[in-house]
Scaffold this motif. Structure first.
Motif, PDB file in Angstrom:
ATOM      1  N   GLN A   8       0.830  -1.203   0.000  1.00 35.69           N
ATOM      2  CA  GLN A   8       0.000   0.000   0.000  1.00 35.69           C
ATOM      3  C   GLN A   8       0.868   1.259   0.000  1.00 35.69           C
ATOM      4  O   GLN A   8       0.556   2.233  -0.680  1.00 35.69           O
ATOM      5  N   GLN A   9       1.950   1.204   0.737  1.00 32.59           N
ATOM      6  CA  GLN A   9       2.909   2.315   0.771  1.00 32.59           C
ATOM      7  C   GLN A   9       3.444   2.611  -0.624  1.00 32.59           C
ATOM      8  O   GLN A   9       3.545   3.763  -1.050  1.00 32.59           O
ATOM      9  N   VAL A  10       3.798   1.537  -1.334  1.00 30.40           N
ATOM     10  CA  VAL A  10       4.334   1.661  -2.698  1.00 30.40           C
ATOM     11  C   VAL A  10       3.281   2.260  -3.617  1.00 30.40           C
ATOM     12  O   VAL A  10       3.567   3.176  -4.408  1.00 30.40           O
ATOM     13  N   LEU A  11       2.039   1.773  -3.513  1.00 31.09           N
ATOM     14  CA  LEU A  11       0.956   2.279  -4.367  1.00 31.09           C
ATOM     15  C   LEU A  11       0.698   3.766  -4.104  1.00 31.09           C
ATOM     16  O   LEU A  11       0.518   4.545  -5.041  1.00 31.09           O
ATOM     17  N   GLN A  12       0.687   4.148  -2.839  1.00 33.09           N
ATOM     18  CA  GLN A  12       0.454   5.558  -2.497  1.00 33.09           C
ATOM     19  C   GLN A  12       1.590   6.444  -3.017  1.00 33.09           C
ATOM     20  O   GLN A  12       1.345   7.525  -3.562  1.00 33.09           O
ATOM     21  N   ALA A  13       2.807   5.965  -2.862  1.00 31.96           N
ATOM     22  CA  ALA A  13       3.972   6.728  -3.345  1.00 31.96           C
ATOM     23  C   ALA A  13       3.953   6.835  -4.872  1.00 31.96           C
ATOM     24  O   ALA A  13       4.244   7.893  -5.436  1.00 31.96           O
ATOM     25  N   ALA A  14       3.603   5.738  -5.533  1.00 33.25           N
ATOM     26  CA  ALA A  14       3.550   5.734  -7.005  1.00 33.25           C
ATOM     27  C   ALA A  14       2.456   6.672  -7.512  1.00 33.25           C
ATOM     28  O   ALA A  14       2.656   7.402  -8.489  1.00 33.25           O
ATOM     29  N   THR A  15       1.307   6.669  -6.842  1.00 32.44           N
ATOM     30  CA  THR A  15       0.212   7.575  -7.229  1.00 32.44           C
ATOM     31  C   THR A  15       0.692   9.025  -7.133  1.00 32.44           C
ATOM     32  O   THR A  15       0.438   9.836  -8.026  1.00 32.44           O
ATOM     33  N   LYS A  16       1.425   9.318  -6.060  1.00 33.90           N
ATOM     34  CA  LYS A  16       1.964  10.670  -5.871  1.00 33.90           C
ATOM     35  C   LYS A  16       2.955  11.016  -6.990  1.00 33.90           C
ATOM     36  O   LYS A  16       2.904  12.110  -7.564  1.00 33.90           O
ATOM     37  N   CYS A  17       3.840  10.074  -7.312  1.00 31.67           N
ATOM     38  CA  CYS A  17       4.837  10.305  -8.370  1.00 31.67           C
ATOM     39  C   CYS A  17       4.183  10.533  -9.733  1.00 31.67           C
ATOM     40  O   CYS A  17       4.526  11.485 -10.441  1.00 31.67           O
ATOM     41  N   PHE A  18       3.259   9.647 -10.107  1.00 24.62           N
ATOM     42  CA  PHE A  18       2.580   9.782 -11.407  1.00 24.62           C
ATOM     43  C   PHE A  18       1.800  11.094 -11.462  1.00 24.62           C
ATOM     44  O   PHE A  18       1.713  11.725 -12.513  1.00 24.62           O
ATOM     45  N   ALA A  25       8.080  10.531 -16.805  1.00 27.23           N
ATOM     46  CA  ALA A  25       9.157  11.018 -15.936  1.00 27.23           C
ATOM     47  C   ALA A  25       9.242  10.288 -14.590  1.00 27.23           C
ATOM     48  O   ALA A  25      10.198  10.478 -13.845  1.00 27.23           O
ATOM     49  N   THR A  26       8.253   9.471 -14.283  1.00 26.29           N
ATOM     50  CA  THR A  26       8.291   8.731 -13.015  1.00 26.29           C
ATOM     51  C   THR A  26       9.255   7.555 -13.130  1.00 26.29           C
ATOM     52  O   THR A  26       9.245   6.817 -14.117  1.00 26.29           O
ATOM     53  N   THR A  27      10.098   7.397 -12.112  1.00 23.28           N
ATOM     54  CA  THR A  27      11.036   6.263 -12.086  1.00 23.28           C
ATOM     55  C   THR A  27      10.776   5.431 -10.833  1.00 23.28           C
ATOM     56  O   THR A  27      10.208   5.916  -9.857  1.00 23.28           O
ATOM     57  N   MET A  28      11.224   4.183 -10.877  1.00 29.23           N
ATOM     58  CA  MET A  28      11.078   3.307  -9.718  1.00 29.23           C
ATOM     59  C   MET A  28      11.902   3.841  -8.540  1.00 29.23           C
ATOM     60  O   MET A  28      11.539   3.649  -7.382  1.00 29.23           O
ATOM     61  N   GLU A  29      13.012   4.525  -8.834  1.00 29.29           N
ATOM     62  CA  GLU A  29      13.841   5.120  -7.785  1.00 29.29           C
ATOM     63  C   GLU A  29      13.057   6.185  -7.015  1.00 29.29           C
ATOM     64  O   GLU A  29      13.111   6.247  -5.788  1.00 29.29           O
ATOM     65  N   GLY A  38      13.283   0.108  -0.110  1.00 31.52           N
ATOM     66  CA  GLY A  38      14.309  -0.192  -1.100  1.00 31.52           C
ATOM     67  C   GLY A  38      13.663  -0.452  -2.450  1.00 31.52           C
ATOM     68  O   GLY A  38      12.516  -0.896  -2.522  1.00 31.52           O
ATOM     69  N   LYS A  39      14.377  -0.156  -3.518  1.00 33.32           N
ATOM     70  CA  LYS A  39      13.841  -0.365  -4.876  1.00 33.32           C
ATOM     71  C   LYS A  39      13.438  -1.824  -5.079  1.00 33.32           C
ATOM     72  O   LYS A  39      12.433  -2.122  -5.729  1.00 33.32           O
ATOM     73  N   GLY A  40      14.225  -2.733  -4.492  1.00 34.48           N
ATOM     74  CA  GLY A  40      13.921  -4.162  -4.615  1.00 34.48           C
ATOM     75  C   GLY A  40      12.578  -4.535  -4.027  1.00 34.48           C
ATOM     76  O   GLY A  40      11.910  -5.466  -4.504  1.00 34.48           O
ATOM     77  N   THR A  41      12.151  -3.793  -3.005  1.00 28.98           N
ATOM     78  CA  THR A  41      10.849  -4.057  -2.367  1.00 28.98           C
ATOM     79  C   THR A  41       9.714  -3.873  -3.366  1.00 28.98           C
ATOM     80  O   THR A  41       8.748  -4.636  -3.381  1.00 28.98           O
ATOM     81  N   ILE A  42       9.840  -2.858  -4.215  1.00 31.53           N
ATOM     82  CA  ILE A  42       8.794  -2.594  -5.226  1.00 31.53           C
ATOM     83  C   ILE A  42       8.662  -3.800  -6.152  1.00 31.53           C
ATOM     84  O   ILE A  42       7.545  -4.219  -6.476  1.00 31.53           O
ATOM     85  N   TYR A  43       9.801  -4.362  -6.536  1.00 36.17           N
ATOM     86  CA  TYR A  43       9.781  -5.480  -7.484  1.00 36.17           C
ATOM     87  C   TYR A  43       9.253  -6.780  -6.872  1.00 36.17           C
ATOM     88  O   TYR A  43       8.968  -7.729  -7.599  1.00 36.17           O
ATOM     89  N   THR A  44       9.099  -6.820  -5.553  1.00 28.39           N
ATOM     90  CA  THR A  44       8.464  -8.009  -4.951  1.00 28.39           C
ATOM     91  C   THR A  44       6.956  -7.976  -5.182  1.00 28.39           C
ATOM     92  O   THR A  44       6.290  -9.000  -5.101  1.00 28.39           O
ATOM     93  N   PHE A  45       6.429  -6.781  -5.471  1.00 32.66           N
ATOM     94  CA  PHE A  45       4.986  -6.632  -5.702  1.00 32.66           C
ATOM     95  C   PHE A  45       4.638  -6.373  -7.168  1.00 32.66           C
ATOM     96  O   PHE A  45       3.590  -6.794  -7.648  1.00 32.66           O
ATOM     97  N   PHE A  46       5.514  -5.645  -7.864  1.00 33.29           N
ATOM     98  CA  PHE A  46       5.230  -5.228  -9.243  1.00 33.29           C
ATOM     99  C   PHE A  46       6.462  -5.473 -10.114  1.00 33.29           C
ATOM    100  O   PHE A  46       7.562  -5.087  -9.747  1.00 33.29           O
ATOM    101  N   THR A  47       6.240  -6.094 -11.276  1.00 35.74           N
ATOM    102  CA  THR A  47       7.374  -6.453 -12.130  1.00 35.74           C
ATOM    103  C   THR A  47       7.991  -5.241 -12.835  1.00 35.74           C
ATOM    104  O   THR A  47       9.176  -5.237 -13.133  1.00 35.74           O
ATOM    105  N   ASN A  48       7.168  -4.209 -13.092  1.00 41.25           N
ATOM    106  CA  ASN A  48       7.683  -3.018 -13.773  1.00 41.25           C
ATOM    107  C   ASN A  48       6.766  -1.810 -13.532  1.00 41.25           C
ATOM    108  O   ASN A  48       5.722  -1.922 -12.881  1.00 41.25           O
ATOM    109  N   LYS A  49       7.172  -0.683 -14.072  1.00 40.45           N
ATOM    110  CA  LYS A  49       6.425   0.567 -13.892  1.00 40.45           C
ATOM    111  C   LYS A  49       5.024   0.469 -14.490  1.00 40.45           C
ATOM    112  O   LYS A  49       4.057   0.984 -13.911  1.00 40.45           O
TER     113      LYS A  49
END
Length: 200
Positions: A8-18, A25-29, A38-49
């Motif tokens: 959920q943290q990742v989704l909220q952060a990604a929504t903010k970035c997009f 212009a949004t990056t996984m970093e 950590g960037k690796g944490t995102i990839y445990t839930f989502f394969t790509n942007k």
């Protein structure tokens, strides 16, 4: 921290970035930094942007369906329901920063993913309208017609009256929008029907 919370943290952060930077212009970093993971944490839930973006769109679409469902009153007339739902959806859309950014990005840079995201959201509104038009036909509230064509015309007309007209005209009040919508769709512009004219 629980796995669900991190996702959920990742989704909220990604929504903010997009919403801030747009799709391109949004990056996984950036997402990782805002989510404080950590960037690796995102990839445990989502394969790509793209998958991350699609998940956010899915959540937005679910919320839009919930909003539309809340506005429907089966004891009310078709056009009353239509106005309430379109008002609620367009208000949600105009206040949601992600929509605003995607619209700008699609218009200014032609980013395919931004355009596709907007198309997905629009298709949900059109599917809803189509179902409501079909329901109104079965109830005898409106004439027999092609629900797909009518739903597209209704949606475009509503956007013109609520947003695009503001560029060349003083913004219309909600009551005026309702009146014009009724004039064009419920009554038609002609004083008499084409059938009556042809019978003369």
């Amino acid at each position: 921290m629980a796995v669900v919370d991190r996702r959920q943290q990742v989704l909220q952060a990604a929504t903010k970035c997009f919403s801030l930077f747009g799709y391109k212009a949004t990056t996984m970093e950036q997402v990782a930094k805002i989510a404080n993971v950590g960037k690796g944490t995102i990839y445990t839930f989502f394969t790509n942007k793209e998958q991350l973006f699609n998940e956010i769109l899915r959540d937005v679409i679910i919320e839009m369906k919930r909003i539309a469902g809340q506005e429907i009153r089966r004891d009310k007339a078709f056009f009353d329901n239509l106005h309430r739902v379109l008002d609620a959806l367009l208000e949600f859309r105009s206040e949601h920063e992600l929509f605003i950014k995607l619209s700008q990005e699609s218009r200014d840079f032609g980013t395919p993913q931004a355009g596709e995201g907007l198309d997905k959201i629009e298709s949900v509104v059109l599917e809803y309208l189509e179902r409501e038009v079909e329901h109104a036909i079965h109830q005898g509230e409106i004439k027999e017609c092609d629900p797909k064509i009518v739903s597209v015309v209704m949606f475009r007309l509503y956007i013109v009256l609520t947003a695009e007209l503001n560029k060349v005209h003083v913004p219309l009040s909600k009551e005026q929008i309702k009146q014009y919508f009724h004039l064009f769709l419920a009554e038609g512009l002609a004083r008499q029907s084409l059938v009556q004219q042809q019978q003369r």
